[in-house]
Design a protein around this motif. Sequence first.
Motif, mmCIF file in Angstrom:
data_model
loop_
_atom_site.group_PDB
_atom_site.id
_atom_site.type_symbol
_atom_site.label_atom_id
_atom_site.label_comp_id
_atom_site.label_asym_id
_atom_site.label_seq_id
_atom_site.Cartn_x
_atom_site.Cartn_y
_atom_site.Cartn_z
ATOM 1 N N GLU A 49 0.674 -1.220 -0.332
ATOM 2 C CA GLU A 49 0.285 -0.281 -0.083
ATOM 3 C C GLU A 49 0.865 1.126 0.432
ATOM 4 O O GLU A 49 0.787 1.965 -0.851
ATOM 5 N N LEU A 50 1.580 1.146 0.877
ATOM 6 C CA LEU A 50 2.628 2.046 0.641
ATOM 7 C C LEU A 50 3.331 2.524 -0.542
ATOM 8 O O LEU A 50 3.131 3.721 -1.093
ATOM 9 N N MET A 51 3.943 1.255 -1.216
ATOM 10 C CA MET A 51 4.558 2.081 -2.155
ATOM 11 C C MET A 51 2.950 1.750 -3.010
ATOM 12 O O MET A 51 3.906 3.042 -4.189
ATOM 13 N N GLU A 52 2.159 1.444 -3.578
ATOM 14 C CA GLU A 52 1.649 2.018 -4.383
ATOM 15 C C GLU A 52 0.896 4.269 -4.274
ATOM 16 O O GLU A 52 1.128 4.209 -5.304
ATOM 17 N N ILE A 53 0.975 4.121 -2.973
ATOM 18 C CA ILE A 53 0.714 5.674 -2.712
ATOM 19 C C ILE A 53 2.169 5.867 -3.238
ATOM 20 O O ILE A 53 1.780 7.056 -4.122
ATOM 21 N N LEU A 71 12.584 3.609 -8.463
ATOM 22 C CA LEU A 71 12.915 4.507 -7.819
ATOM 23 C C LEU A 71 12.396 3.805 -6.342
ATOM 24 O O LEU A 71 13.070 3.940 -4.876
ATOM 25 N N VAL A 72 10.678 3.819 -6.279
ATOM 26 C CA VAL A 72 9.988 3.084 -4.937
ATOM 27 C C VAL A 72 10.799 1.270 -4.571
ATOM 28 O O VAL A 72 11.044 1.727 -3.672
ATOM 29 N N PHE A 76 13.010 1.230 -1.218
ATOM 30 C CA PHE A 76 12.138 -0.361 -0.360
ATOM 31 C C PHE A 76 12.921 -0.856 0.395
ATOM 32 O O PHE A 76 13.264 -1.542 0.225
ATOM 33 N N GLY A 77 13.951 -1.381 -0.587
ATOM 34 C CA GLY A 77 15.051 -2.226 -0.492
ATOM 35 C C GLY A 77 15.889 -2.170 0.283
ATOM 36 O O GLY A 77 17.295 -2.512 0.290
ATOM 37 N N VAL A 83 9.898 3.805 7.580
ATOM 38 C CA VAL A 83 10.255 5.755 7.112
ATOM 39 C C VAL A 83 8.995 6.413 6.117
ATOM 40 O O VAL A 83 9.516 6.981 5.807
ATOM 41 N N PHE A 84 8.718 4.994 4.944
ATOM 42 C CA PHE A 84 7.710 5.126 3.739
ATOM 43 C C PHE A 84 6.071 6.043 4.462
ATOM 44 O O PHE A 84 5.630 5.790 4.360
#
Length: 130
Positions: A49-53, A71-72, A76-77, A83-84
């Motif tokens: 969900e955080l990645m999608e946003i 980039l995302v 994230f990795g 932190v997101f």
Amino acid sequence: MARVVIRWAGGEHAFRLGLAELEVIQQNTDCGPEHLLQRINAGLWTAAELMEILRNGLIGGGMDDVDAKNLVHRTFGQHPMIVFKVPAQEVLFLCLYGPPDDPVGEDTPAGDPTPSADPEANGSSAPITG
């Protein structure tokens, strides 16, 4: 919503969630934006969900979709998931409510609503007594 520059773990980028980006988020999370924001606020979020946003916010902010995805995923990795949370909250909040320094309407109506102490300035030649 206008583009807003946000500093996050991936750097400093313009973010914006327009209708097209919101539709993608809703399809991929099966969740509306306000409900999703409430889930994040309550600590019930998922990494996806955080990645999608953030990915869609970057796309809406003007980044190419492939560059945003790369980039995302790369960012994230490299960082702990927590932190997101705040940047994702900020992107959704701005989409729903607008920037805090962008008030709706005017603070005061047109003209000065406060009468002047000078009675002639108010269009009256004699003070009102009662």
